[in-house]
Write an enzyme that holds these catalytic residues in place. Structure first.
Site, PDB file in Angstrom:
ATOM      1  CB  CYS A   1      25.162 -38.397   1.857  1.00 35.54           C
ATOM      2  SG  CYS A   1      24.251 -36.848   1.723  1.00 35.54           S
TER       3      CYS A   1
ATOM      4  CG  HIS B   1      -6.466 -56.890  -7.214  1.00 41.04           C
ATOM      5  ND1 HIS B   1      -7.808 -56.593  -7.335  1.00 41.04           N
ATOM      6  CD2 HIS B   1      -6.328 -58.132  -7.752  1.00 41.04           C
ATOM      7  CE1 HIS B   1      -8.443 -57.593  -7.921  1.00 41.04           C
ATOM      8  NE2 HIS B   1      -7.558 -58.544  -8.178  1.00 41.04           N
TER       9      HIS B   1
ATOM     10  CD  GLU C   1      -6.188 -51.232  -6.532  1.00 43.14           C
ATOM     11  OE1 GLU C   1      -7.099 -50.778  -7.230  1.00 43.14           O
ATOM     12  OE2 GLU C   1      -5.587 -52.301  -6.800  1.00 43.14           O
TER      13      GLU C   1
ATOM     14  CB  CYS D   1     -11.729 -54.472  -9.050  1.00 43.93           C
ATOM     15  SG  CYS D   1     -10.777 -55.345  -7.788  1.00 43.93           S
TER      16      CYS D   1
END
Length: 471
Positions: free
Chosen positions: A127, A393, A395, A421
């Protein structure tokens, strides 16, 4: 379980000792994902490095439908967080076919250039050479066992040849590290002395536990939390911590971390690892696993829309959001959100068909300095001096800083730690989110300058809410 019991009497100040790692963490001015702020003045919050480290550990535990044993070697499962300019591009874990680092190369390709990667185990030489070649800027890893285990009893069938291969791989990985441009190291930053206590309290008061107790007043939040916490503590210590000091020093030496084996570095390192594991256990305990038949269940009839995810996967994603909330710039109401989508074809990732779309937490606008904007809530009498009009916020940030576009043909899901909200509900509906997993503890309420009246009226989005499983 002597190591587990040691936290009960640990001194939180031990977690603040700087861990030598080439950079003096005390003198580094931290640039937040959103706000530029020195540690002084900010409320208790995780640093970026510690947040991404904890996310990598948590991704190692991503639930899989079938056992993940690599087909071509004895590598253990690793978690990985891919970050570019403080934005999370991917949350990954090993699959049956690929190591976590290989997953990143397949999924991101040339976009890995200048990225920072956080592993739950030191990656193997296979990796490392691919990631170095891709031009990553930093590779950080948890200072426990390596991806190819250096602890013989961890290897399948206790094969001595497998242990020999692991030692040879560790040597090759160290040579790649010494001759490469990326900074490859352990990056654990000191914890503020108040962080452990603060996160214990906020986890115990999380909305998910609050919903269960609201429905069952006879239950005690503290009892539920403590039971979950000690179970998680024992499990995570067994998974991520090498209890025997001599064996831990052996692993560190083989990975080229000889400086950590000397005192006081060794004791500081182990205390810091225990503290971070404690935080992970605390956050995970805020979302109990199907306690009292509770889980995330759909309000609408089962026949509508796509079926929900397995409860274990839902819980894992919600705890990802809870970890993000630990980085909030509004510690009184820390909120985290993560968006995943379910593709149509099987992927190489250990997450199966799920891929990350975006994640975020509530914070002030990008580039702002601490205290440039109001910090007070409704206790500030003058409304123009309250925080609500200035803070972004979780979101909103998850949608703004997403790492992938939302596709109409895929099932895109948002996991958020509080009921959305009225400011966020229209964004969720119009962005193409098809499912949302959250709690409705605040639904239909108005709390001073912020209201939660529109969530129940959100159409076209399946709502999976913390509730009791129907018999």
């Amino acid at each position: 379980m002597a190591e587990s019991n040691s936290w009960r009497s640990h001194r939180e100040s031990d977690g603040n000792r700087s861990i030598p790692n080439g950079d003096d963490a005390r003198n580094v001015r931290e640039t937040g994902v959103q706000t530029d702020a020195k540690v002084q003045g900010q409320g208790p919050r995780l640093s970026k490095a510690n947040l991404f480290t904890l996310l990598s550990l948590w991704m190692e535990l991503f639930p899989k439908r079938e056992a993940c044993q690599q087909e071509n070697d004895a590598a253990g499962v690793s978690g990985l967080v891919v970050v570019h300019e403080c934005r999370v591009l991917g949350l990954h874990c090993s699959s049956a076919q690929l190591h976590a680092g290989q997953v990143a190369v397949v999924k991101h390709g040339p976009r890995l250039k200048s990225c920072e990667l956080y592993f739950s185990r030191k990656p193997c030489s296979t990796c490392l050479k691919m990631l170095i070649n891709a031009g990553v800027s930093r590779i950080s890893y948890w200072p426990g066992d390596a991806e190819l285990s250096l602890l013989s009893e961890s290897l399948h069938h206790g094969s001595s040849s497998a242990l020999q291969e692991a030692v040879l791989d560790a040597t090759a990985a160290e040579r790649l590290k010494s001759n490469s441009r990326p900074h490859i190291s352990v990056l654990l930053q000191p914890l503020d002395c108040t962080v452990l206590q603060f996160l214990d309290e906020t986890s115990q008061n999380a909305d998910f536990l609050g919903k269960i107790v609201a429905d069952n007043p006879a239950l005690d939040t503290g009892d539920i939390y403590r039971r979950e916490f000690w179970n998680n503590s024992d499990n995570f210590l067994e998974k991520f911590f090498i209890s025997d000091e001599e064996r831990h020093k052996y692993v560190l030496n083989k990975m080229g971390l000889e400086n950590f084996c000397m005192e006081p570095n060794f004791s500081n390192l182990r205390q810091h690892m225990r503290n971070l594991i404690r935080i992970l256990a605390s956050v995970a305990s805020s979302v109990p696993a199907l306690l009292e038949d509770y889980g995330f269940f759909m309000r609408e009839p089962v026949g509508m829309g796509s079926p929900g995810l397995p409860q274990g996967v839902i819980r894992h994603c919600v705890i990802q959001a809870r970890l993000l909330a630990c980085r909030t710039e509004d510690p009184k109401v820390g909120v985290g959100a993560v968006i995943w989508a379910e593709g149509k074809q099987s992927q190489c990732d250990g997450t199966g068909q799920l891929y990350l779309v975006g994640c975020g937490y509530n914070a002030y606008p990008v580039g702002s300095q601490y205290a440039e904007y109001p910090q007070m809530d409704h206790k500030q009498e003058e409304r123009q001096n309250r925080k609500y009009r200035y803070i972004l916020h979780a979101e909103q940030n998850a949608l703004t800083f997403r790492s992938a576009e939302i596709k109409a043909e895929d099932n895109t899901m948002m996991f958020v730690t509080k009921c959305p909200c009225d400011e966020c509900v229209p964004l969720i509906g119009c962005a193409g989110i098809k499912q949302i997993y959250t709690t409705d503890l605040d639904s239909n309420k108005v709390k001073h300058d912020i209201s939660y009246l529109r969530f129940n009226k959100l159409n076209g989005v399946q709502k999976f809410i913390v509730s009791v499983r129907e018999k």
